[in-house]
Design a protein around this motif. Structure first.
Motif, PDB file in Angstrom:
ATOM      1  N   TRP A  43       6.614  72.029 -44.221  1.00 42.38           N
ATOM      2  CA  TRP A  43       7.278  71.811 -45.504  1.00 42.38           C
ATOM      3  C   TRP A  43       7.981  70.454 -45.487  1.00 42.38           C
ATOM      4  O   TRP A  43       8.268  69.885 -44.429  1.00 42.38           O
ATOM      5  N   SER A  44       8.296  69.965 -46.675  1.00 43.56           N
ATOM      6  CA  SER A  44       9.102  68.756 -46.764  1.00 43.56           C
ATOM      7  C   SER A  44      10.554  69.073 -46.412  1.00 43.56           C
ATOM      8  O   SER A  44      10.998  70.226 -46.519  1.00 43.56           O
ATOM      9  N   ALA A  45      11.280  68.047 -46.007  1.00 46.36           N
ATOM     10  CA  ALA A  45      12.691  68.229 -45.674  1.00 46.36           C
ATOM     11  C   ALA A  45      13.476  68.725 -46.889  1.00 46.36           C
ATOM     12  O   ALA A  45      14.333  69.609 -46.778  1.00 46.36           O
ATOM     13  N   GLU A  83      10.592  62.821 -36.422  1.00 46.10           N
ATOM     14  CA  GLU A  83      11.593  61.861 -35.967  1.00 46.10           C
ATOM     15  C   GLU A  83      12.176  61.030 -37.101  1.00 46.10           C
ATOM     16  O   GLU A  83      12.983  60.130 -36.859  1.00 46.10           O
ATOM     17  N   GLY A  84      11.775  61.334 -38.343  1.00 47.21           N
ATOM     18  CA  GLY A  84      12.259  60.558 -39.473  1.00 47.21           C
ATOM     19  C   GLY A  84      13.660  60.955 -39.909  1.00 47.21           C
ATOM     20  O   GLY A  84      14.164  62.034 -39.574  1.00 47.21           O
ATOM     21  N   VAL A  85      14.282  60.107 -40.691  1.00 43.10           N
ATOM     22  CA  VAL A  85      15.642  60.349 -41.175  1.00 43.10           C
ATOM     23  C   VAL A  85      15.748  61.622 -42.012  1.00 43.10           C
ATOM     24  O   VAL A  85      16.711  62.395 -41.843  1.00 43.10           O
ATOM     25  N   GLU A 104      18.489  65.474 -41.161  1.00 45.05           N
ATOM     26  CA  GLU A 104      19.425  66.291 -41.929  1.00 45.05           C
ATOM     27  C   GLU A 104      19.100  67.773 -41.788  1.00 45.05           C
ATOM     28  O   GLU A 104      20.001  68.618 -41.717  1.00 45.05           O
ATOM     29  N   VAL A 105      17.801  68.092 -41.754  1.00 39.14           N
ATOM     30  CA  VAL A 105      17.372  69.480 -41.559  1.00 39.14           C
ATOM     31  C   VAL A 105      17.846  69.993 -40.202  1.00 39.14           C
ATOM     32  O   VAL A 105      18.413  71.089 -40.093  1.00 39.14           O
ATOM     33  N   PRO A 110       8.106  60.151 -44.055  1.00 43.55           N
ATOM     34  CA  PRO A 110       8.949  60.955 -43.151  1.00 43.55           C
ATOM     35  C   PRO A 110       9.581  62.169 -43.815  1.00 43.55           C
ATOM     36  O   PRO A 110      10.041  63.079 -43.120  1.00 43.55           O
ATOM     37  N   GLU A 111       9.570  62.204 -45.149  1.00 43.62           N
ATOM     38  CA  GLU A 111      10.089  63.369 -45.869  1.00 43.62           C
ATOM     39  C   GLU A 111       9.212  64.577 -45.629  1.00 43.62           C
ATOM     40  O   GLU A 111       9.660  65.711 -45.729  1.00 43.62           O
ATOM     41  N   GLY A 112       7.941  64.336 -45.288  1.00 40.31           N
ATOM     42  CA  GLY A 112       7.027  65.439 -45.047  1.00 40.31           C
ATOM     43  C   GLY A 112       6.188  65.753 -46.266  1.00 40.31           C
ATOM     44  O   GLY A 112       6.307  65.100 -47.316  1.00 40.31           O
ATOM     45  N   PRO A 113       5.336  66.786 -46.153  1.00 40.38           N
ATOM     46  CA  PRO A 113       4.396  67.121 -47.227  1.00 40.38           C
ATOM     47  C   PRO A 113       5.103  67.398 -48.549  1.00 40.38           C
ATOM     48  O   PRO A 113       6.214  67.918 -48.565  1.00 40.38           O
TER      49      PRO A 113
END
Length: 319
Positions: free
Chosen positions: A155-157, A191-193, A197-198, A316-319
């Protein structure tokens, strides 16, 4: 000396789970049953207690029985329910057409148990998914004891944090785990910003696809279907396999050990998920623990740096 696999807590509210976990995919469908039972028994003996037995069957294709086989393996190995943690998959492609309760009850029947310790909710491919409704369904399954805790797969962040807020409004702790593709070549999302937060919110990372379908272990032709290729980097990952093999040789290790050990360097990782088809393969992967102790996280990450293939190719936020 026998390796003893340590444990880490899943999330802030989940169970203590082995840092190495076995995923079935269609592994047990392809194994001799006696060998599969011996593999399971040995895994538990060395401290592995988390088993992902999600079923990846598709409508119109032949039925798959990996979870049914797992239930038979448990009995044949003489294990009791307290010996292992069961992780199942729940799918969203036609949600709410197939309610999560219906899916979970079916999974429990096939696995021969009355509860799952963890459910991983599958990929989101739709923009119209009602996350509040989904959180309500999952909270009800937790409250009834059918489900210990839950996480999400790729999932996305933003979606993870959104459903977490909905769940907490309902008195549920929300997702405890994010299952993400992670290996020396695929790093940008875990490893993204956005995902920091997650993880700061108490959600753990479960690394999956750690060998890129076997490519990073030197297997040019995967033995099973390989997951989608976000960022289109699989060809670069295949090329990186030779370099990773050289790094492994220099460390007197195997490429699989380097990949598993690399994943364990991420501070949010609770468990590294992989499939194995033999006791020898399990022992090889478990050797990553000694490699990490011997070489250290900083050095492993330094050696893996040249093989980062998806830098600047995925969000990096994801899908």
């Amino acid at each position: 000396m026998t390796v003893k696999v340590p444990q880490r807590q899943i999330g802030a509210h989940g169970p203590e789970a082995s840092v190495l976990s076995l995923g079935s995919w269609h592994t047990y469908d392809r194994m001799d049953f006696g060998a599969a039972v011996e593999l399971l028994r040995h895994a538990v003996e060395i401290g592995v207690n988390l088993f992902d037995v999600g079923v990846y069957g598709l409508p119109g294709q032949r039925p798959v029985f990996t979870d049914v086989l797992f239930s038979a393996m448990v009995r044949a190995a003489g294990l009791v329910r307290e010996d292992y943690l069961l992780s199942v998959k729940l799918w969203l492609d036609d949600h709410p057409g197939r309610p999560l309760r219906e899916q979970l009850e079916r999974a429990l029947l096939r696995a021969g148990t009355d509860h799952a310790d963890l459910a991983v909710v599958g990929d989101v491919h739709r923009e119209d998914l009602d996350l509040r409704r989904l959180a309500r369904e999952l909270a009800a399954l937790e409250a009834e004891g059918l489900l210990g805790c839950w996480g999400v797969n790729n999932w996305s962040a933003t979606s993870i944090l959104t459903i977490r807020n909905h769940a907490r409004d309902l008195g549920s702790p929300g997702p405890q785990l994010a299952q993400l593709k992670y290996n020396p070549c695929r790093r940008s999302i875990p490893e993204g910003v956005p995902f920091s937060e997650v993880f700061d919110a108490g959600v753990s990372l479960q690394a999956s696809d750690v060998l890129e379908g076997g490519l990073l272990a030197g297997r040019e032709t995967p033995a099973r279907p390989v997951f989608p290729d976000p960022g289109g980097v699989r060809e670069r990952a295949a090329t990186a396999a030779a370099g990773l093999a050289e790094v492994a040789a220099g460390l007197e290790a195997t490429p699989a050990q380097v990949c598993v050990a690399f994943c364990l360097t991420h501070p949010a990782v609770a468990s590294v998920l992989f499939g194995v088809t033999s006791r020898a393969q399990l022992a090889d992967n478990a050797g990553a623990l000694a490699l990490l102790d011997r070489v250290g996280p900083a050095r492993l990450r330094e050696l893996a740096a040249p093989f980062w293939a998806d830098a600047d190719t995925v969000d990096p936020e994801g899908p």
